[in-house]
Design a protein around this motif. Structure first.
Motif, PDB file in Angstrom:
ATOM      1  N   ALA A  87      -7.509 -14.448 -19.775  1.00 51.71           N
ATOM      2  CA  ALA A  87      -7.867 -15.855 -19.580  1.00 51.71           C
ATOM      3  C   ALA A  87      -8.159 -16.211 -18.136  1.00 51.71           C
ATOM      4  N   SER A  88      -8.285 -15.222 -17.274  1.00 45.68           N
ATOM      5  CA  SER A  88      -8.793 -15.456 -15.918  1.00 45.68           C
ATOM      6  C   SER A  88      -9.675 -14.276 -15.554  1.00 45.68           C
ATOM      7  N   GLN A  89     -10.663 -14.520 -14.742  1.00 44.87           N
ATOM      8  CA  GLN A  89     -11.657 -13.501 -14.413  1.00 44.87           C
ATOM      9  C   GLN A  89     -11.026 -12.267 -13.790  1.00 44.87           C
ATOM     10  N   GLN A  90     -10.156 -12.478 -12.811  1.00 42.55           N
ATOM     11  CA  GLN A  90      -9.578 -11.360 -12.089  1.00 42.55           C
ATOM     12  C   GLN A  90      -8.714 -10.492 -12.990  1.00 42.55           C
ATOM     13  N   ARG A  91      -7.840 -11.116 -13.780  1.00 42.06           N
ATOM     14  CA  ARG A  91      -6.946 -10.363 -14.658  1.00 42.06           C
ATOM     15  C   ARG A  91      -7.739  -9.692 -15.792  1.00 42.06           C
ATOM     16  N   TRP A  92      -8.764 -10.363 -16.276  1.00 40.86           N
ATOM     17  CA  TRP A  92      -9.614  -9.804 -17.320  1.00 40.86           C
ATOM     18  C   TRP A  92     -10.301  -8.533 -16.826  1.00 40.86           C
ATOM     19  N   LEU A  93     -10.848  -8.578 -15.604  1.00 42.50           N
ATOM     20  CA  LEU A  93     -11.500  -7.401 -15.044  1.00 42.50           C
ATOM     21  C   LEU A  93     -10.500  -6.274 -14.789  1.00 42.50           C
ATOM     22  N   MET A  94      -9.310  -6.621 -14.308  1.00 40.48           N
ATOM     23  CA  MET A  94      -8.303  -5.588 -14.085  1.00 40.48           C
ATOM     24  C   MET A  94      -7.874  -4.941 -15.403  1.00 40.48           C
ATOM     25  N   SER A 114      -0.914   4.319 -11.445  1.00 39.28           N
ATOM     26  CA  SER A 114      -0.921   3.206 -10.482  1.00 39.28           C
ATOM     27  C   SER A 114      -1.860   3.428  -9.311  1.00 39.28           C
ATOM     28  N   GLY A 115      -1.749   4.578  -8.667  1.00 38.34           N
ATOM     29  CA  GLY A 115      -2.561   4.832  -7.483  1.00 38.34           C
ATOM     30  C   GLY A 115      -4.040   4.791  -7.771  1.00 38.34           C
ATOM     31  N   ARG A 116      -4.453   5.393  -8.882  1.00 33.37           N
ATOM     32  CA  ARG A 116      -5.872   5.417  -9.228  1.00 33.37           C
ATOM     33  C   ARG A 116      -6.366   4.022  -9.612  1.00 33.37           C
ATOM     34  N   PHE A 117      -5.547   3.300 -10.367  1.00 32.33           N
ATOM     35  CA  PHE A 117      -5.912   1.947 -10.760  1.00 32.33           C
ATOM     36  C   PHE A 117      -6.066   1.047  -9.538  1.00 32.33           C
ATOM     37  N   ILE A 118      -5.093   1.078  -8.649  1.00 29.65           N
ATOM     38  CA  ILE A 118      -5.143   0.235  -7.448  1.00 29.65           C
ATOM     39  C   ILE A 118      -6.359   0.580  -6.600  1.00 29.65           C
ATOM     40  N   GLY A 119      -6.626   1.885  -6.434  1.00 30.31           N
ATOM     41  CA  GLY A 119      -7.780   2.302  -5.652  1.00 30.31           C
ATOM     42  C   GLY A 119      -9.084   1.800  -6.246  1.00 30.31           C
ATOM     43  N   TYR A 120      -9.205   1.856  -7.582  1.00 34.71           N
ATOM     44  CA  TYR A 120     -10.428   1.390  -8.258  1.00 34.71           C
ATOM     45  C   TYR A 120     -10.596  -0.110  -8.095  1.00 34.71           C
ATOM     46  N   VAL A 121      -9.521  -0.858  -8.295  1.00 33.99           N
ATOM     47  CA  VAL A 121      -9.577  -2.318  -8.202  1.00 33.99           C
ATOM     48  C   VAL A 121      -9.969  -2.756  -6.792  1.00 33.99           C
ATOM     49  N   VAL A 122      -9.374  -2.144  -5.786  1.00 33.04           N
ATOM     50  CA  VAL A 122      -9.676  -2.507  -4.399  1.00 33.04           C
ATOM     51  C   VAL A 122     -11.106  -2.102  -4.029  1.00 33.04           C
ATOM     52  N   ALA A 123     -11.504  -0.881  -4.419  1.00 36.20           N
ATOM     53  CA  ALA A 123     -12.841  -0.387  -4.077  1.00 36.20           C
ATOM     54  C   ALA A 123     -13.945  -1.254  -4.666  1.00 36.20           C
ATOM     55  N   ASN A 124     -13.677  -1.872  -5.813  1.00 33.54           N
ATOM     56  CA  ASN A 124     -14.683  -2.690  -6.476  1.00 33.54           C
ATOM     57  C   ASN A 124     -14.511  -4.187  -6.219  1.00 33.54           C
ATOM     58  N   GLY A 125     -13.641  -4.532  -5.272  1.00 36.67           N
ATOM     59  CA  GLY A 125     -13.503  -5.926  -4.866  1.00 36.67           C
ATOM     60  C   GLY A 125     -12.973  -6.851  -5.940  1.00 36.67           C
ATOM     61  N   ILE A 126     -12.170  -6.312  -6.856  1.00 36.53           N
ATOM     62  CA  ILE A 126     -11.624  -7.146  -7.925  1.00 36.53           C
ATOM     63  C   ILE A 126     -10.390  -7.900  -7.446  1.00 36.53           C
ATOM     64  N   ALA A 127      -9.528  -7.222  -6.705  1.00 38.54           N
ATOM     65  CA  ALA A 127      -8.295  -7.838  -6.222  1.00 38.54           C
ATOM     66  C   ALA A 127      -7.756  -7.033  -5.046  1.00 38.54           C
ATOM     67  N   SER A 128      -6.768  -7.586  -4.373  1.00 43.62           N
ATOM     68  CA  SER A 128      -6.125  -6.882  -3.264  1.00 43.62           C
ATOM     69  C   SER A 128      -5.193  -5.802  -3.800  1.00 43.62           C
ATOM     70  N   ARG A 129      -4.768  -4.934  -2.914  1.00 42.15           N
ATOM     71  CA  ARG A 129      -3.846  -3.866  -3.295  1.00 42.15           C
ATOM     72  C   ARG A 129      -2.543  -4.441  -3.872  1.00 42.15           C
ATOM     73  N   ASN A 130      -2.000  -5.460  -3.225  1.00 43.12           N
ATOM     74  CA  ASN A 130      -0.740  -6.050  -3.694  1.00 43.12           C
ATOM     75  C   ASN A 130      -0.899  -6.704  -5.062  1.00 43.12           C
ATOM     76  N   THR A 131      -2.033  -7.395  -5.270  1.00 39.63           N
ATOM     77  CA  THR A 131      -2.271  -8.049  -6.560  1.00 39.63           C
ATOM     78  C   THR A 131      -2.421  -7.024  -7.670  1.00 39.63           C
ATOM     79  N   ALA A 132      -3.127  -5.934  -7.388  1.00 44.85           N
ATOM     80  CA  ALA A 132      -3.309  -4.883  -8.385  1.00 44.85           C
ATOM     81  C   ALA A 132      -1.980  -4.224  -8.728  1.00 44.85           C
ATOM     82  N   ALA A 133      -1.151  -3.956  -7.709  1.00 42.89           N
ATOM     83  CA  ALA A 133       0.155  -3.341  -7.958  1.00 42.89           C
ATOM     84  C   ALA A 133       1.049  -4.262  -8.774  1.00 42.89           C
ATOM     85  N   ALA A 134       1.016  -5.559  -8.457  1.00 41.30           N
ATOM     86  CA  ALA A 134       1.824  -6.527  -9.205  1.00 41.30           C
ATOM     87  C   ALA A 134       1.351  -6.631 -10.658  1.00 41.30           C
TER      88      ALA A 134
END
Length: 305
Positions: free
Chosen positions: A40-47, A69-89
């Motif tokens: 129900a939000s763009q950022q969380r939907w993309l993640m 975790s490491g691969r997911f966080i790296g992908y999210v950050v590399a594609n400008g979806i969210a920050s490292r902390n947001t992806a980890a959370a």
């Protein structure tokens, strides 16, 4: 042949079908608010799409593939979806709410492989099938029948689609009013709810009235702060894309033609991506079923106009 974005974005029958889709999304939210809030939000939907795609792309012979975790966080950050902390959370939250879990036998100690739970996959199946059903209705196609219960096919479809969604700016940034809603938690389903209230669709009208809207009711139903919701409504009103027939908060709410166009164009882009992903994964089956052309759907058009 998969639908072109332009064909969907110019046909009122498609938008009428999307209004039914919006009602379905609201119903899915009500069935499982906690899980549905992920979408129900763009950022969380993309993640969520990205994480499940990494899971579906896992190669058992390659310990570095899959979802961890490491691969997911790296992908999210590399594609400008969210920050490292947001992806980890986000990963931690998915595990805490049992929408993801650690695999019983990780391939190595360094990478703790994650996998979506049955509840998360079931929701995504319903989400995908809702979109395929609308595409089938528009051209008398057989996408749902072709997909059936094909788990492997669904995995390939989802991962192909996720790549397209992440790389598409028109899906990620449809317009200023759309962004007001979809970049806050539960904002997407609030917007779906607003559009689901359109009773009679006139593509030429400058405004469409949707009836009274209670921020308090929306807050209770969709787990979003009433104060935050009023702030979003206020910003949309300043943009001139949403307002009240009388003073703010009183009388019927209207949505502007510009806001409707943003929502319509976004849905056209998304549905076209889904159809192209489906065509890529199930190309041979699509040729065998040979659905009729989009323009030849008079029964649906009559029902929706």
């Amino acid at each position: 042949m998969a639908f072109a974005v332009e064909a969907l974005a110019s046909n009122p029958a498609f938008f009428g079908a999307v209004l039914n889709y919006a009602r379905g999304m609201v119903s899915m939210y009500v069935e499982n608010p906690r899980l549905a809030s992920i979408f129900a939000s763009q950022q969380r939907w993309l993640m969520a799409q990205a994480g499940i795609a990494l899971h579906h792309d896992r190669d058992p012979a390659d310990a570095s593939s899959g979802l961890y975790s490491g691969r997911f966080i790296g992908y999210v950050v590399a594609n400008g979806i969210a920050s490292r902390n947001t992806a980890a959370a986000f990963i931690q939250e998915m595990v805490a709410y049992r929408f993801a879990r650690y695999a019983a036998a990780p391939p190595n100690r360094r990478n703790r492989t994650l996998e979506p739970t049955e509840a998360a996959l079931d929701y995504l199946w319903k989400w995908m099938r809702a979109h395929l059903a609308i595409l089938d209705a528009l051209d008398a196609g057989a996408r749902l029948e072709t997909l059936g219960d094909d788990q492997d096919g669904f995995g390939r479809l989802q991962s192909t689609l996720a790549c397209g969604l992440v790389g598409n700016d028109r899906v990620r940034r449809p317009g200023p009013t759309f962004d007001l809603f979809t970049w806050v938690n539960s904002g997407g389903v609030v917007m779906d709810d607003l559009f689901s209230r359109i009773a009679t669709f006139d593509p030429h009208a400058e405004r469409l009235a949707i009836g009274p809207v209670s921020p308090g009711d929306l807050s209770d139903r969709f787990m979003i702060s009433k104060t935050h919701l009023k702030r979003i409504f206020g910003k949309a009103a300043l943009l001139g894309t949403m307002g009240w027939e009388r003073s703010p908060g009183r009388g019927e709410v209207w949505l502007s033609k510009a806001f409707i166009r943003e929502y319509w164009d976004y849905q056209a882009e998304k549905f076209a991506l889904i159809d192209h992903a489906f065509d890529s994964v199930f190309a041979q089956a699509r040729r065998q079923t040979a659905p009729v052309a989009f323009e030849r759907a008079p029964a649906l058009t009559a029902a929706l106009t």
